[in-house]
Design a protein around this motif. Structure first.
Motif, PDB file in Angstrom:
ATOM      1  N   SER A  63       0.719  -1.302   0.077  1.00 19.54           N
ATOM      2  CA  SER A  63      -0.046  -0.015  -0.144  1.00 19.54           C
ATOM      3  C   SER A  63       0.841   1.245   0.019  1.00 19.54           C
ATOM      4  O   SER A  63       0.656   2.330  -0.713  1.00 19.54           O
ATOM      5  N   ILE A 108     -12.425   7.496 -12.414  1.00 19.46           N
ATOM      6  CA  ILE A 108     -12.418   6.188 -11.643  1.00 19.46           C
ATOM      7  C   ILE A 108     -13.609   6.104 -10.735  1.00 19.46           C
ATOM      8  O   ILE A 108     -14.281   5.249 -10.509  1.00 19.46           O
ATOM      9  N   GLU A 112     -16.402   3.391 -10.527  1.00 20.36           N
ATOM     10  CA  GLU A 112     -16.548   2.645  -9.397  1.00 20.36           C
ATOM     11  C   GLU A 112     -18.027   2.873  -8.726  1.00 20.36           C
ATOM     12  O   GLU A 112     -18.563   1.938  -7.998  1.00 20.36           O
ATOM     13  N   HIS A 143      -9.665  -4.515  -2.905  1.00 20.48           N
ATOM     14  CA  HIS A 143      -8.326  -4.759  -2.770  1.00 20.48           C
ATOM     15  C   HIS A 143      -8.008  -5.355  -1.780  1.00 20.48           C
ATOM     16  O   HIS A 143      -6.923  -5.303  -1.266  1.00 20.48           O
ATOM     17  N   GLY A 186     -12.354  -3.719  -9.073  1.00 18.14           N
ATOM     18  CA  GLY A 186     -11.459  -2.811  -8.417  1.00 18.14           C
ATOM     19  C   GLY A 186      -9.841  -3.260  -8.451  1.00 18.14           C
ATOM     20  O   GLY A 186      -9.108  -2.268  -8.599  1.00 18.14           O
ATOM     21  N   LEU A 190      -6.555  -0.826 -10.314  1.00 17.90           N
ATOM     22  CA  LEU A 190      -5.254  -0.720  -9.644  1.00 17.90           C
ATOM     23  C   LEU A 190      -4.357  -1.009 -10.666  1.00 17.90           C
ATOM     24  O   LEU A 190      -3.464  -0.520 -10.828  1.00 17.90           O
ATOM     25  N   ARG A 232      -2.156  -7.827  -3.237  1.00 18.80           N
ATOM     26  CA  ARG A 232      -3.602  -7.646  -3.305  1.00 18.80           C
ATOM     27  C   ARG A 232      -4.272  -8.469  -4.048  1.00 18.80           C
ATOM     28  O   ARG A 232      -5.351  -8.892  -3.613  1.00 18.80           O
ATOM     29  N   ILE A 292      -5.189   7.444 -10.893  1.00 11.73           N
ATOM     30  CA  ILE A 292      -5.694   6.119 -10.677  1.00 11.73           C
ATOM     31  C   ILE A 292      -5.225   5.546  -9.490  1.00 11.73           C
ATOM     32  O   ILE A 292      -5.802   5.008  -8.571  1.00 11.73           O
ATOM     33  N   LEU A 293      -3.806   5.475  -9.365  1.00  9.38           N
ATOM     34  CA  LEU A 293      -3.224   5.183  -7.851  1.00  9.38           C
ATOM     35  C   LEU A 293      -3.388   5.942  -6.740  1.00  9.38           C
ATOM     36  O   LEU A 293      -3.568   5.566  -5.551  1.00  9.38           O
ATOM     37  N   TYR A 295      -6.392   7.508  -6.200  1.00  7.71           N
ATOM     38  CA  TYR A 295      -7.764   7.307  -5.773  1.00  7.71           C
ATOM     39  C   TYR A 295      -7.568   5.733  -5.086  1.00  7.71           C
ATOM     40  O   TYR A 295      -8.101   5.845  -4.000  1.00  7.71           O
ATOM     41  N   THR A 296      -6.926   4.975  -5.704  1.00  2.00           N
ATOM     42  CA  THR A 296      -6.894   3.491  -5.328  1.00  2.00           C
ATOM     43  C   THR A 296      -6.211   3.687  -3.599  1.00  2.00           C
ATOM     44  O   THR A 296      -6.511   2.940  -3.064  1.00  2.00           O
ATOM     45  N   GLU A 300      -9.094   3.319  -1.358  1.00  2.00           N
ATOM     46  CA  GLU A 300      -9.368   1.750  -1.268  1.00  2.00           C
ATOM     47  C   GLU A 300      -8.331   1.404  -0.226  1.00  2.00           C
ATOM     48  O   GLU A 300      -8.859   0.307   0.720  1.00  2.00           O
TER      49      GLU A 300
END
Length: 341
Positions: A63, A108, A112, A143, A186, A190, A232, A292-293, A295-296, A300
């Motif tokens: 993470s 994203i 989702e 994730h 999800g 990622l 993940r 993207i990363l 937000y993830t 998440e």
């Protein structure tokens, strides 16, 4: 012609370290695949007894790696690339890298949100409900769900339980299928962001003049990032017929950077990484991937696994410190690698 114009138009076609560049395809392939597949295979192995603490370390370490990658290895280079002196003056009149990152974050989120509402409506049809933050079966714990079963409810009547057993089993099966779908969506989001980044760094490695330092850094970078992706994938809770998905996901991650290196070697004589076109393409893709990363990683991984995770919030101070320490270590190491790549 100014020095800036010369740098933008000149292509360096010298054959520096060509044999090592070719070997890097296979070396990076081994490092990437090892990092991504080890957690997946170790989780499934009956003879390789990996302690739970090791899996937890890999998950939280990963993470931290993903969050640092978003800021240091994607967003910062995107800002540099889209402010390159090789670009038309209009590119310097607006922070386009940050705008593309923002666009990616909200895109994203909307994807989702739609998937989440779709999954919710399906669960309602079969009489199930779920926690909006993704802690129950059928939810969006994409994730690495914190829990795969619904909280136990006190039985009201023995007869009622016996009568409804078949119906409950049927509903639980549907819920598990829906949970698998949202998990796959999800983790696919990622991995999509990571794969874009992996192709770009492979292409850069193939043509960059400072090859030796970059090569060493990318081996560690891809291995650590693969560990994050693999952890993940290993925590996905899927029906047995979908058990191939984590393995394919790990292999896909492993081959992406070598493919980028091979493409870079193929176009090395004609590709100038400092040109306007290369800067625009690389900058836009880096900015989108960073969104993207981001937000993830922040929503998440941080929010779902710490703030909205009841098990984590009720855990001992030692366990919480271990999780935070693992995450911060991954973040620190990946951020440090940003000094060289």
């Amino acid at each position: 012609m100014s020095s800036d114009d010369s740098a933008c138009s000149t292509v360096d076609a010298r054959d520096q370290f060509n044999h090592l560049r070719i070997a890097s395809i296979f070396i990076v392939l081994v490092g990437s695949c090892s990092g991504a597949l080890f957690p997946v295979l170790a989780k499934r192995s009956s003879w390789l007894h990996v302690p739970k603490a090791v899996f937890d370390f890999a998950k939280y370490f990963g993470s931290g790696v993903i969050i640092a990658t978003a800021f240091i290895h994607l967003l910062s280079p995107a800002i540099d690339e889209l402010s390159s002196p090789c670009l038309a003056p209009g590119w310097s009149e607006y922070p386009y890298a940050l705008a593309f990152c923002l666009l990616s974050v909200f895109s994203i989120f909307i994807v989702e949100l739609i998937a989440f509402r779709w999954g919710t409506s399906k669960l309602k049809k079969i009489g199930k409900s779920h926690d909006a933050h993704g802690h129950h079966t059928g939810s969006h714990a994409a994730h690495g769900p914190e829990s795969s079963v619904e909280p136990a409810q006190a039985p009201q009547k023995e007869a009622s339980l016996d009568t409804d057993k078949e119906s409950q089993d049927h509903h639980h099966g549907h819920s598990f299928e829906d949970s698998a779908t949202t998990q796959i969506i999800g983790v696919a989001i990622l991995e999509f962001g990571v794969l874009l980044h992996s192709v770009l760094i492979g292409l850069t490695l193939a043509v960059d003049q400072a090859f030796k330092v970059l090569f060493v850094v990318i081996i560690f970078h891809q291995t650590f990032e693969g560990l994050g992706i693999g952890s993940r994938l290993a925590h996905l809770q899927l029906p047995s017929r979908l058990n191939w998905i984590p393995i394919v996901g790990g292999i896909l991650y492993g081959i992406t950077t070598p493919i980028g290196i091979a493409i870079g070697l193929g176009v090395k004589g004609a590709y100038n990484p400092g040109s306007a076109t290369a800067s625009i393409v690389s900058g836009v893709l880096d900015a989108l991937s960073s969104g993207i990363l981001l937000y993830t990683g922040l929503v998440e991984l941080l929010a779902h696994e710490f703030l909205f995770n009841q098990e984590m919030m009720e855990s001992s101070n030692g366990k919480l410190a271990y999780a935070l320490g693992s995450m911060l270590l991954g973040c620190a190491i990946m951020a440090l690698l940003g000094k060289w790549a």
